[in-house]
Design a protein around this motif. Structure first.
Motif, PDB file in Angstrom:
ATOM      1  N   LYS A 286      -9.804  -3.489  14.376  1.00 17.74           N
ATOM      2  CA  LYS A 286      -8.698  -4.002  13.867  1.00 17.74           C
ATOM      3  C   LYS A 286      -8.509  -4.207  12.386  1.00 17.74           C
ATOM      4  CE  LYS A 286      -6.353  -8.662  14.245  1.00 17.74           C
ATOM      5  NZ  LYS A 286      -6.237  -9.873  14.891  1.00 17.74           N
ATOM      6  N   ARG A 287      -9.755  -4.571  11.561  1.00 17.73           N
ATOM      7  CA  ARG A 287     -10.052  -4.348  10.245  1.00 17.73           C
ATOM      8  C   ARG A 287      -9.758  -2.933   9.866  1.00 17.73           C
ATOM      9  NH1 ARG A 287     -11.930  -7.358   6.074  1.00 17.73           N
ATOM     10  NH2 ARG A 287     -11.866  -6.540   4.206  1.00 17.73           N
ATOM     11  N   PHE A 288      -9.842  -1.916  10.356  1.00 21.88           N
ATOM     12  CA  PHE A 288      -9.766  -0.556   9.797  1.00 21.88           C
ATOM     13  C   PHE A 288      -8.032  -0.226   9.992  1.00 21.88           C
ATOM     14  CE2 PHE A 288     -13.963  -0.131   9.469  1.00 21.88           C
ATOM     15  CZ  PHE A 288     -14.139   1.079   8.547  1.00 21.88           C
ATOM     16  N   GLU A 289      -7.385  -0.827  11.151  1.00 24.95           N
ATOM     17  CA  GLU A 289      -6.152  -0.680  11.375  1.00 24.95           C
ATOM     18  C   GLU A 289      -5.155  -1.286  10.272  1.00 24.95           C
ATOM     19  OE1 GLU A 289      -5.166  -2.483  15.165  1.00 24.95           O
ATOM     20  OE2 GLU A 289      -5.769  -0.686  16.333  1.00 24.95           O
ATOM     21  N   GLN A 290      -6.006  -2.490   9.787  1.00 15.54           N
ATOM     22  CA  GLN A 290      -5.214  -3.129   8.525  1.00 15.54           C
ATOM     23  C   GLN A 290      -5.354  -2.275   7.406  1.00 15.54           C
ATOM     24  OE1 GLN A 290      -6.977  -6.705   9.091  1.00 15.54           O
ATOM     25  NE2 GLN A 290      -5.452  -7.773  10.343  1.00 15.54           N
ATOM     26  N   TYR A 291      -6.575  -1.982   7.195  1.00 13.91           N
ATOM     27  CA  TYR A 291      -6.879  -1.208   6.055  1.00 13.91           C
ATOM     28  C   TYR A 291      -6.206  -0.090   5.831  1.00 13.91           C
ATOM     29  CZ  TYR A 291      -9.836   1.873   3.078  1.00 13.91           C
ATOM     30  OH  TYR A 291     -10.058   2.766   2.190  1.00 13.91           O
ATOM     31  N   PHE A 292      -5.844   0.798   6.945  1.00 20.99           N
ATOM     32  CA  PHE A 292      -5.017   2.206   7.107  1.00 20.99           C
ATOM     33  C   PHE A 292      -3.813   1.810   6.729  1.00 20.99           C
ATOM     34  CE2 PHE A 292      -8.703   4.060   9.512  1.00 20.99           C
ATOM     35  CZ  PHE A 292      -9.602   4.409   8.298  1.00 20.99           C
ATOM     36  N   ALA A 293      -3.348   0.655   6.964  1.00 21.78           N
ATOM     37  CA  ALA A 293      -1.978   0.419   6.968  1.00 21.78           C
ATOM     38  C   ALA A 293      -1.598  -0.289   5.704  1.00 21.78           C
ATOM     39  CB  ALA A 293      -1.382  -0.711   7.955  1.00 21.78           C
ATOM     40  N   GLY A 294      -2.555  -0.379   4.564  1.00 24.90           N
ATOM     41  CA  GLY A 294      -2.580  -1.070   3.362  1.00 24.90           C
ATOM     42  C   GLY A 294      -2.244  -2.559   3.481  1.00 24.90           C
ATOM     43  N   LEU A 295      -2.854  -3.350   4.731  1.00 29.55           N
ATOM     44  CA  LEU A 295      -2.714  -4.897   4.752  1.00 29.55           C
ATOM     45  C   LEU A 295      -4.169  -5.418   4.302  1.00 29.55           C
ATOM     46  CD1 LEU A 295      -0.505  -4.585   7.928  1.00 29.55           C
ATOM     47  CD2 LEU A 295       0.203  -4.839   5.714  1.00 29.55           C
ATOM     48  N   ALA A 296      -5.102  -4.451   4.016  1.00 33.50           N
ATOM     49  CA  ALA A 296      -6.247  -5.276   3.970  1.00 33.50           C
ATOM     50  C   ALA A 296      -6.987  -4.236   3.196  1.00 33.50           C
ATOM     51  CB  ALA A 296      -7.085  -5.453   5.405  1.00 33.50           C
ATOM     52  N   GLY A 297      -8.130  -4.757   2.362  1.00 33.16           N
ATOM     53  CA  GLY A 297      -9.239  -3.936   1.657  1.00 33.16           C
ATOM     54  C   GLY A 297     -10.070  -3.176   2.565  1.00 33.16           C
ATOM     55  N   PRO A 298     -10.808  -2.416   2.204  1.00 37.96           N
ATOM     56  CA  PRO A 298     -11.836  -1.754   2.854  1.00 37.96           C
ATOM     57  C   PRO A 298     -13.068  -2.692   3.114  1.00 37.96           C
ATOM     58  CG  PRO A 298     -12.350  -0.952   0.590  1.00 37.96           C
ATOM     59  CD  PRO A 298     -11.068  -1.789   0.755  1.00 37.96           C
TER      60      PRO A 298
END
Length: 564
Positions: A286-298
């Motif tokens: 889930k964190r990587f989904e958000q990261y790749f969508a620009g919604l969270a940092g790595p």
């Protein structure tokens, strides 16, 4: 969305600053002194990719390759990588991505012989956004320079050193497999007359799902727990196991989730273990989904601390729930707790077992100007050097035995960290693991373990993904090419099912009748030809060094081939 547009704009800006509008690579240049410069047109490669035709320009190179190599090249040229420009932007602008692009830029230069870092990043983003998608040919077409100059001398050096490293890896595996076969030949156990640990046990189980909230760290932890059923006496005929049940915690790898080890959790539950599988919110799918969508940092360096702390918090909360929740009351034995982890999860369980973060080793191994290492896991491990150098106490004394599958540990823990583990350990390695290379990350660290009850399971032809079960969310987040998945993974699942039961029954429950399964002869009994399994019980540092240094003359041993 704004973050992505900023990234895409930066990529386009770098294109406009380094090339004339609309310019793409028309040819590839190979400079190979003293023979001079050789050229290959991109049109020739595209024709070969689309039609399989070898024109006069390409024939100079094609005549020096085998039919198999040409077929592999054409497959590569035809392959479309299904990645979005958002994903490419996030990865290439991340610290790890930038580091990789900088190293690649030393091999792929611009027409003016400058590092191709910015050009490569721009062409990756633009080709991913193009209707034709990210292909090798389209990547070349978007490269903001008329000519891509390949640093051929440096490339040949890297290929030569990598070839030597792969040869040494194969020799280490072959030597250890030979030793395991020799030991297996001395066994008199007839495993065909013993229970088959690859088959499910006699317990039915019940699954309970919930979410924990660690307010102090702002961490929400989804958890599935599989508990052997006891309400109906006909559900089990195994009188040797009764509640409270021993508890096993499973920690997933990076960009994964709690569904990827369902097969192992259910298998252990069928043998009378309660199994808790959690997700680490800072590095899960889930964190990587958000990261790749620009919604969270790595994922950041704090994840090296938060992952083991997640397990500690889970155990604390389960101890409270076990007193208040009727579904768990009286069913969990916190005197007999084990932990299993894969990849980043392997690191996690090693720290819980007592290994400490080794900042001295990180300083030695994580030199940003050193591109000599072929260990891809260092890109992740070296993020830990950003942590304040303290003596972090991550060990959990409730955990009495661990299994680490494809763990990353050579630098972030090193010999100084691994040697502090004083509980039974099993390490699992795959010969074709390019992300956590087995010699660096499992085989040599195995020699650092001072605990006498230690085991090293070697699986020939297994990759970094061979132990991971099917997960729709993971495949969506981080698509893995079939070549990296390796052979049919079912045999690996059966190996882990059987070895986990044997290891935990022996070292967590002190049941000596299971110790016979922890022999090289049992590994040979259940092995499948395509994924040959070997089990090693002892390997000293001197024995490893003798194998490693056995056949390549010292004069051609580059220092970067030595395991750190």
């Amino acid at each position: 969305m704004k973050k992505f547009l900023r990234y895409l704009g930066l990529g386009m800006l770098s294109t406009f600053l380094t090339a004339t509008p609309g310019l793409g690579a028309e040819r590839i240049s190979f400079y190979y002194p003293p023979f001079g410069e050789f050229y290959l047109s991109v049109d020739s490669l595209e024709t070969f990719a689309k039609e399989g035709k070898i024109d006069e320009d390409f024939s100079f190179y094609a005549n020096r390759a085998s039919p198999q190599q040409l077929a592999q090249l054409r497959d590569l040229l035809q392959q479309r990588f299904n990645v979005t420009p958002t994903l490419v932007s996030q990865v290439t602008y991340s610290p790890i991505g930038e580091q990789l692009m900088q190293q690649l830029g030393k091999l792929l230069l611009t027409q003016s012989r400058k590092n191709g870092f910015y050009a490569i990043r721009a062409s990756l983003i633009l080709s991913a956004a193009d209707q034709k998608g990210l292909t090798v040919v389209n990547l070349l077409r978007k490269f903001p320079s008329n000519t891509i100059r390949v640093n051929f001398t440096e490339g040949l050096k890297i290929v030569d050193e990598l070839s030597q490293l792969l040869k040494k890896k194969d020799e280490v595996f072959a030597s250890l497999e030979k030793e395991a076969i020799a030991q297996a030949a001395n066994s008199t156990t007839d495993f065909s007359q013993l229970p088959d640990l690859r088959s499910p046990g006699k317990f039915h189980w019940q699954k309970k799902s919930f979410e924990l909230n660690d307010v102090s760290r702002d961490r929400r932890l989804p958890v599935d727990i599989y508990v052997p059923a006891t309400q109906n006496s006909q559900l089990t005929t195994d009188n040797s196991v009764s509640p409270p049940f021993p508890l096993i915690v499973i920690s997933h790898g990076i960009a994964s989730d709690r569904s990827t080890f369902v097969y192992l959790a259910q298998h252990l539950a069928s043998y009378g273990f309660a199994v808790a599988v959690l997700e680490h919110p800072g590095s899960n799918a889930k964190r990587f989904e958000q990261y790749f969508a620009g919604l969270a940092g790595p994922p950041d360096e704090a994840e090296f601390l938060n992952r083991p702390l997640d397990i500690k918090y889970l155990l604390d909360e389960l101890q409270l729930l076990e007193k208040s929740d009727p579904a768990l009351q009286g069913k969990l034995n916190f005197e007999k707790v084990g932990a299993i982890g894969q990849s980043f999860g392997g690191y996690t369980v090693l720290t819980l077992a007592g290994a400490k973060i080794n900042f001295n080793q990180l300083k030695q191994d994580c030199n940003p100007d050193d591109n000599s290492s072929f260990n891809l896991s260092l890109a992740l491990q070296c993020q830990a050097i950003k942590l304040p150098p303290k003596n972090y106490e991550l060990k959990d004394d409730r955990i009495k035995a661990i299994i680490a599958i494809n763990p990353i540990d050579s630098s972030v823990l090193g010999e100084g960290g691994i040697s502090q583990i004083k509980i039974p350990v099993m390490l699992v390695a795959g010969s074709q693991d390019i992300f956590a290379p087995p010699v660096f990350e499992q085989i040599r660290p195995f020699t650092w373990l001072s605990e006498p009850n230690k085991y090293l399971a070697l699986i020939e032809n297994a990759t970094h993904f061979s132990a991971i079960g099917e997960s729709t969310s993971q495949n969506d987040v981080l698509p893995v090419p079939p070549a990296l998945l390796g052979p049919d993974r079912a045999p690996v699942y059966s190996y882990l099912n059987a070895l986990s039961v044997a290891f935990l029954e022996t070292h967590l429950l002190n049941r000596p009748e299971y110790r016979s399964y922890l022999q090289p002869s049992y590994a040979k009994f259940i092995t499948k030809e395509s994924l040959n399994l070997s089990l090693i019980q002892s390997l000293s540092a001197d024995q490893f060094n003798q194998i490693w240094n056995g056949s390549i003359p010292q004069s051609v041993k580059p220092s970067n081939l030595q395991p750190k």
